[in-house]
Design a protein around this motif. Structure first.
Motif, mmCIF file in Angstrom:
data_model
loop_
_atom_site.group_PDB
_atom_site.id
_atom_site.type_symbol
_atom_site.label_atom_id
_atom_site.label_comp_id
_atom_site.label_asym_id
_atom_site.label_seq_id
_atom_site.Cartn_x
_atom_site.Cartn_y
_atom_site.Cartn_z
ATOM 1 N N HIS A 61 0.863 -1.186 0.000
ATOM 2 C CA HIS A 61 0.000 0.000 0.000
ATOM 3 C C HIS A 61 0.898 1.234 0.000
ATOM 4 O O HIS A 61 1.404 1.650 1.032
ATOM 5 C CB HIS A 61 -0.918 -0.007 1.222
ATOM 6 C CG HIS A 61 -2.073 0.931 1.086
ATOM 7 N ND1 HIS A 61 -1.955 2.203 0.580
ATOM 8 C CD2 HIS A 61 -3.383 0.773 1.383
ATOM 9 C CE1 HIS A 61 -3.128 2.791 0.582
ATOM 10 N NE2 HIS A 61 -4.016 1.932 1.067
ATOM 11 N N ASP A 63 0.305 4.363 -0.353
ATOM 12 C CA ASP A 63 -0.173 5.538 0.385
ATOM 13 C C ASP A 63 0.256 5.498 1.853
ATOM 14 O O ASP A 63 0.298 6.529 2.516
ATOM 15 C CB ASP A 63 -1.699 5.646 0.334
ATOM 16 C CG ASP A 63 -2.258 5.750 -1.076
ATOM 17 O OD1 ASP A 63 -1.478 5.865 -2.040
ATOM 18 O OD2 ASP A 63 -3.493 5.696 -1.210
ATOM 19 N N ARG A 70 4.428 10.037 -3.040
ATOM 20 C CA ARG A 70 3.285 9.376 -3.671
ATOM 21 C C ARG A 70 3.145 9.924 -5.078
ATOM 22 O O ARG A 70 2.216 10.655 -5.399
ATOM 23 C CB ARG A 70 1.988 9.628 -2.888
ATOM 24 C CG ARG A 70 1.796 8.694 -1.710
ATOM 25 C CD ARG A 70 2.411 9.288 -0.512
ATOM 26 N NE ARG A 70 2.205 8.525 0.727
ATOM 27 C CZ ARG A 70 3.186 8.363 1.576
ATOM 28 N NH1 ARG A 70 4.379 8.834 1.315
ATOM 29 N NH2 ARG A 70 2.967 7.736 2.695
ATOM 30 N N SER A 89 -3.517 1.526 -3.747
ATOM 31 C CA SER A 89 -3.588 2.969 -3.555
ATOM 32 C C SER A 89 -5.029 3.432 -3.693
ATOM 33 O O SER A 89 -5.852 2.759 -4.316
ATOM 34 C CB SER A 89 -2.715 3.699 -4.588
ATOM 35 O OG SER A 89 -2.758 5.098 -4.372
ATOM 36 N N THR A 90 -5.291 4.596 -3.129
ATOM 37 C CA THR A 90 -6.583 5.250 -3.349
ATOM 38 C C THR A 90 -6.490 6.195 -4.546
ATOM 39 O O THR A 90 -7.507 6.710 -4.994
ATOM 40 C CB THR A 90 -6.992 6.077 -2.111
ATOM 41 O OG1 THR A 90 -5.975 7.042 -1.850
ATOM 42 C CG2 THR A 90 -7.196 5.184 -0.895
ATOM 43 N N ARG A 91 -5.294 6.407 -5.060
ATOM 44 C CA ARG A 91 -5.034 7.427 -6.080
ATOM 45 C C ARG A 91 -4.977 6.835 -7.487
ATOM 46 O O ARG A 91 -4.105 6.010 -7.792
ATOM 47 C CB ARG A 91 -3.733 8.138 -5.747
ATOM 48 C CG ARG A 91 -3.773 8.766 -4.370
ATOM 49 C CD ARG A 91 -2.407 9.130 -3.880
ATOM 50 N NE ARG A 91 -2.502 9.487 -2.470
ATOM 51 C CZ ARG A 91 -1.794 10.430 -1.904
ATOM 52 N NH1 ARG A 91 -0.917 11.114 -2.614
ATOM 53 N NH2 ARG A 91 -1.934 10.682 -0.626
ATOM 54 N N LEU A 94 -1.626 6.839 -9.414
ATOM 55 C CA LEU A 94 -0.658 5.829 -8.987
ATOM 56 C C LEU A 94 -1.045 4.444 -9.498
ATOM 57 O O LEU A 94 -0.177 3.632 -9.841
ATOM 58 C CB LEU A 94 -0.515 5.821 -7.469
ATOM 59 C CG LEU A 94 0.039 7.108 -6.839
ATOM 60 C CD1 LEU A 94 0.180 6.945 -5.335
ATOM 61 C CD2 LEU A 94 1.360 7.517 -7.467
ATOM 62 N N GLN A 107 -7.166 -0.747 -6.233
ATOM 63 C CA GLN A 107 -7.539 0.618 -5.879
ATOM 64 C C GLN A 107 -8.575 0.559 -4.771
ATOM 65 O O GLN A 107 -9.593 -0.125 -4.886
ATOM 66 C CB GLN A 107 -8.090 1.390 -7.076
ATOM 67 C CG GLN A 107 -8.298 2.850 -6.764
ATOM 68 C CD GLN A 107 -8.470 3.704 -8.009
ATOM 69 O OE1 GLN A 107 -8.515 3.209 -9.121
ATOM 70 N NE2 GLN A 107 -8.580 5.001 -7.805
#
Length: 187
Positions: A61, A63, A70, A89-91, A94, A107
């Motif tokens: 992870h 993040d 990041r 990642s939440t992004r 990425l 994600q």
């Protein structure tokens, strides 16, 4: 076939490691996939190697990784020097970057209401992760509603504390369930 999906067919429980000292327990568990939700630049390569030696997939992870940015350069560094099987990642940027470098991607999406659920489906369709992790994972109705709209298999994560939570998420259509509860890694 996607390597994560193949492993989840063997065991749908993902060991989500929040503390480095829990890594030996996760590595020894029946879980085929390990989410590394902790770590820092100086130790993460060693952690990935440990997971791989146990014959499991290691997803990092980004993040939550200490000591590194990041951005695209961080993803490039991780892909070249740490060499996990994949990134979480939440992004979206990425996720796209990691896919370009041949890494598996998960994600994470946090569901707050029906509007965030709709945005989740749109974002996943755009970023095209290998898996979408829906949080909290204790919302079978949301998993069922989004299962056909994500364009990726779903992993349920967050607040998974019982065997019943796991069974409900899997019954609603999740391909796997991530949990930091070590007692559930043995399922």
């Amino acid at each position: 076939m996607n390597p994560i999906l193949a492993r989840l067919e063997q065991n749908p429980v993902i060991a989500a490691v929040r503390r480095r000292e829990d890594l030996p327990l996760a590595a020894a568990s029946p879980a085929e996939v390990i989410f590394l939700l902790c770590g820092e630049l100086l130790t993460i390569r060693e952690d990935v190697v440990r997971v791989r030696r146990a014959g499991k997939l290691a997803l990092l992870h980004i993040d939550l990784l200490g000591g590194i940015g990041r951005d695209a350069a961080a993803v490039e560094f991780i892909a070249r020097h740490v060499r996990p099987d994949g990134l979480i990642s939440t992004r979206s940027q990425l996720i796209r970057c990691a896919k370009e470098r041949g890494l598996l991607t998960v994600q994470r999406f946090f569901l707050l209401d029906s509007q965030s659920a709709a945005m989740t489906a749109e974002t996943a369709a755009s970023s095209r992760p290998d898996f979408a992790e829906l949080m909290p994972g204790i919302c079978p109705r949301a998993i069922r509603a989004l299962a056909g709209k994500m364009g990726a298999p779903i992993i349920a994560g967050g607040m998974i504390e019982t065997k019943e939570d796991i069974l409900a998420a899997l019954g609603a259509g999740a391909a796997g369930v991530s949990t930091s509860s070590a007692a559930l890694w043995e399922m």
